[in-house]
Motif scaffolding. Sequence first.
Motif, PDB file in Angstrom:
ATOM      1  N   UNK A 103       0.844  -1.151  -0.217  1.00  0.00           N
ATOM      2  CA  UNK A 103      -0.029  -0.018   0.152  1.00  0.00           C
ATOM      3  C   UNK A 103       0.880   1.038   0.137  1.00  0.00           C
ATOM      4  N   UNK A 104       1.944   1.145   0.924  1.00  0.00           N
ATOM      5  CA  UNK A 104       3.011   2.438   0.823  1.00  0.00           C
ATOM      6  C   UNK A 104       3.614   2.498  -0.526  1.00  0.00           C
ATOM      7  N   UNK A 105       3.660   1.608  -1.343  1.00  0.00           N
ATOM      8  CA  UNK A 105       4.317   1.717  -2.671  1.00  0.00           C
ATOM      9  C   UNK A 105       3.419   2.410  -3.539  1.00  0.00           C
ATOM     10  N   UNK A 106       2.033   2.288  -3.450  1.00  0.00           N
ATOM     11  CA  UNK A 106       1.146   3.172  -4.234  1.00  0.00           C
ATOM     12  C   UNK A 106       0.846   4.586  -3.764  1.00  0.00           C
ATOM     13  N   UNK A 107       1.111   4.610  -2.648  1.00  0.00           N
ATOM     14  CA  UNK A 107       1.051   6.056  -1.796  1.00  0.00           C
ATOM     15  C   UNK A 107       2.130   6.796  -2.051  1.00  0.00           C
ATOM     16  N   UNK A 108       3.440   6.288  -2.221  1.00  0.00           N
ATOM     17  CA  UNK A 108       4.518   6.790  -2.712  1.00  0.00           C
ATOM     18  C   UNK A 108       4.752   7.442  -3.984  1.00  0.00           C
ATOM     19  N   UNK A 109       3.967   6.454  -4.768  1.00  0.00           N
ATOM     20  CA  UNK A 109       3.907   6.765  -6.193  1.00  0.00           C
ATOM     21  C   UNK A 109       3.241   8.030  -6.711  1.00  0.00           C
ATOM     22  N   UNK A 110       2.373   8.555  -5.614  1.00  0.00           N
ATOM     23  CA  UNK A 110       1.556   9.647  -5.742  1.00  0.00           C
ATOM     24  C   UNK A 110       2.370  10.807  -5.289  1.00  0.00           C
ATOM     25  N   UNK A 111       3.294  10.726  -4.461  1.00  0.00           N
ATOM     26  CA  UNK A 111       4.022  11.701  -3.911  1.00  0.00           C
ATOM     27  C   UNK A 111       3.443  12.424  -2.885  1.00  0.00           C
ATOM     28  N   UNK A 112       2.179  12.322  -2.528  1.00  0.00           N
ATOM     29  CA  UNK A 112       1.249  13.054  -1.610  1.00  0.00           C
ATOM     30  C   UNK A 112       1.412  12.846  -0.118  1.00  0.00           C
ATOM     31  N   UNK A 113       2.196  11.785   0.225  1.00  0.00           N
ATOM     32  CA  UNK A 113       2.455  11.835   1.887  1.00  0.00           C
ATOM     33  C   UNK A 113       3.514  11.198   1.964  1.00  0.00           C
TER      34      UNK A 113
END
Length: 135
Positions: A103-113
């Motif tokens: 899940x972090x990999x997905x969130x990291x890809x957005x660069x929003x968190x």
Amino acid sequence: MKELIKESINDLKKSDGFVYVTADGSKIDLHEAAAKGIPVTPVNPKDEVIKKLEAAGLHLTDSKFVNDLNELISMISGSGSSKGKSGKRRSFSDSEKSKIVEEWAKVEATGKKTKAAFAREIGVGYQTFINWLRG
């Protein structure tokens, strides 16, 4: 007890690694021992500190003891969560950890968190989360 803890911290801070002791237990510089042909035994300063602390009743290598001690400190200092949590640590299975890392990999890809914000959001300590990422 307070002095023992301070002394233990200082012992660990001033140590660069192993210390060397002679057969009679005296500490000696490795180069000096080699020059004089004195046999030495390497000793990890952490082991010595652990022995001193355990002799005083502080079993810091026992995770149950440490968890209980942390819970006690939290309750006394009032730093425990005021959101109704019991103060008990949550354990995550390997599959849960894997899902969180995915899940972090997905969130990291957005660069929003940030990693810290993500860890707070899922209720995990930042360093614990970093350790999972290093996995």
